[in-house]
Design an enzyme around this catalytic site. Sequence first.
Site, PDB file in Angstrom:
ATOM      1  N   GLY A  32       0.845  -1.202   0.000  1.00 58.08           N
ATOM      2  CA  GLY A  32       0.000   0.000   0.000  1.00 58.08           C
ATOM      3  C   GLY A  32       0.877   1.247   0.000  1.00 58.08           C
ATOM      4  NE  ARG A 126      -0.782  -4.923  -0.013  1.00 57.93           N
ATOM      5  CZ  ARG A 126      -1.648  -3.908   0.119  1.00 57.93           C
ATOM      6  NH1 ARG A 126      -2.633  -3.781  -0.743  1.00 57.93           N
ATOM      7  NH2 ARG A 126      -1.530  -3.044   1.102  1.00 57.93           N
ATOM      8  CG  ASP A 157       4.554  -7.062   8.570  1.00 55.19           C
ATOM      9  OD1 ASP A 157       5.771  -7.155   8.800  1.00 55.19           O
ATOM     10  OD2 ASP A 157       3.696  -7.787   9.091  1.00 55.19           O
ATOM     11  CB  THR A 180       2.862   0.920   6.500  1.00 50.40           C
ATOM     12  OG1 THR A 180       1.492   0.651   6.840  1.00 50.40           O
ATOM     13  CG2 THR A 180       3.704   0.646   7.734  1.00 50.40           C
ATOM     14  CG  ASP A 182      -1.497  -0.172   8.160  1.00 52.81           C
ATOM     15  OD1 ASP A 182      -2.404   0.626   7.873  1.00 52.81           O
ATOM     16  OD2 ASP A 182      -1.223  -1.169   7.472  1.00 52.81           O
ATOM     17  CG  ASP A 184       1.433  -2.605  10.669  1.00 53.17           C
ATOM     18  OD1 ASP A 184       2.286  -1.878  10.101  1.00 53.17           O
ATOM     19  OD2 ASP A 184       0.805  -3.482  10.056  1.00 53.17           O
ATOM     20  NE  ARG A 226      -1.745  -4.326   5.904  1.00 52.48           N
ATOM     21  CZ  ARG A 226      -2.321  -4.876   4.815  1.00 52.48           C
ATOM     22  NH1 ARG A 226      -3.194  -5.828   4.957  1.00 52.48           N
ATOM     23  NH2 ARG A 226      -1.995  -4.479   3.605  1.00 52.48           N
TER      24      ARG A 226
HETATM   25  O1  F6P Z   1      -1.284  -1.278   4.820  1.00 47.37           O
HETATM   26  C1  F6P Z   1      -1.874  -0.101   4.386  1.00 47.37           C
HETATM   27  C2  F6P Z   1      -3.342  -0.291   4.150  1.00 47.37           C
HETATM   28  O2  F6P Z   1      -3.875   0.947   3.741  1.00 47.37           O
HETATM   29  C3  F6P Z   1      -4.138  -0.859   5.337  1.00 47.37           C
HETATM   30  O3  F6P Z   1      -4.424   0.100   6.304  1.00 47.37           O
HETATM   31  C4  F6P Z   1      -5.358  -1.407   4.629  1.00 47.37           C
HETATM   32  O4  F6P Z   1      -5.915  -2.465   5.360  1.00 47.37           O
HETATM   33  C5  F6P Z   1      -4.807  -1.916   3.341  1.00 47.37           C
HETATM   34  O5  F6P Z   1      -3.582  -1.225   3.114  1.00 47.37           O
HETATM   35  C6  F6P Z   1      -5.707  -1.686   2.148  1.00 47.37           C
HETATM   36  O6  F6P Z   1      -5.103  -2.287   1.064  1.00 47.37           O
HETATM   37  P1  F6P Z   1      -5.561  -2.101  -0.448  1.00 47.37           P
HETATM   38  O7  F6P Z   1      -4.990  -0.821  -0.947  1.00 47.37           O
HETATM   39  O8  F6P Z   1      -5.001  -3.279  -1.134  1.00 47.37           O
HETATM   40  O9  F6P Z   1      -7.047  -2.051  -0.448  1.00 47.37           O
END
Ligand code: F6P
Length: 397
Positions: A32, A126, A157, A180, A182, A184, A226
């Site tokens: 992300g 990803r 992560d 990130t 998050d 986290d 997350r």
């Molecule tokens: O890890 C960053 C994040 O924005 C999280 O907070 C969220 O759960 C996820 O990515 C959303 O991912 P995507 O962009 O694949 O919907």
Amino acid sequence: MSLATLRRRPQPNFPMTASYPDQAVAVLFSGGDAPGMNAFLRAIVRLGLNREKIAVLGVRDGYRGLVRTARAVNGDAEALIRLKNTIASHPGRAGLINDQLDLIQMDHASVSGIMGKGGTILGSARCLEFHDKEVRTKVIKLLKSLNVRALVVVGGDGSLTGARLLADESDLRIIGIPATIDNDLQFTDMALGVDTAVNTLVWAVDHFIDTARSHRRVMVLETMGRESGDLARMAGLASGAEMIITPEPGALTNVAMEKLAAKIEGAMTRGRGHAIVLVAEGVQFDPPQKRNRAYVLMDAFQQYFQRAGAPFPDLEVRPSVLGHLQRGGHTTPQDCILAARFADCAWKCIQNPDGGSGITALRKNVVEIVPYGEPDMPEREVFSQEMDRLHDDLSSW
Ligand code: F6P
């Protein structure tokens, strides 16, 4: 900078010549996107050109760009020469606009004016294929054949796990950069992007307060993060949201949700007119629920407020899932500064003859390199608990 200084300044011997560099450092953005990624790109490229005199190759679309290129070259010597020629003849912006090219030799102009822009100009992705060891082996081979001596991986992560695997499986120097929203990653006080996301959330809460106050409503806002509640905690503390619901204490039962509703109702009884509730996306329910947290809480709260004999049967609840809005927007000065400090630390590690691979981390306001697989810092949990306590103590309920 004066013209005289400019003239005196030693110029790197690329990309004036259209020859492929003898050594390079590659940088990719994965997972992300997070605000600060562009600021980091600018810093790693400029430090590479100005200070280290080493070319920086920007990789498009994260690991996916490397996998695509490895597949296209497929160990073929002529294909490799063609690729090097294409990279050398399309430096900077020319490379960025050529969407067939996944590796771009970055120059000053290509990173000009991007510092505060959210997202990443190189793209992020990803890449499930990267879980496959054979695919990683091909990527390592490709990087070596392109004279890449270090790869900088910017992400959260999952992306940093990919970086650790590359570090274990090759003698390349692999530097991870925590980025990130998050927050986290427990080995660093802050990841890149968190400060901007908190700012965005404070901005959003301010907007919701206006309408919540006008209609005397309860607004339930779902944040990202997350499995971690830290983004919601930080945003709650900074915005003055009345209630913060995080995943760490465990799954929310119906009784627990009733207690939260009762708390809001109690505050209304004492004269409170509205309430902003932040709920982190990692919150689970017992029994489990498929819908977004904000909607589950809205129904539970609304049902409680409308029970027979309730004091405020007209009290309305509105949900909002803030979603990807939290990842965009203008990068804060704090994140731009952290990006520059992480880039500086990454270069120091790359250039240290005795150094190895590792991840940059911010600890007690010092940026340092830590090994992959560092245990969680206990300070991070203490910080979360301190935020929870502070939020409770600051409450007017
Ligand atoms: O890890 C960053 C994040 O924005 C999280 O907070 C969220 O759960 C996820 O990515 C959303 O991912 P995507 O962009 O694949 O919907």
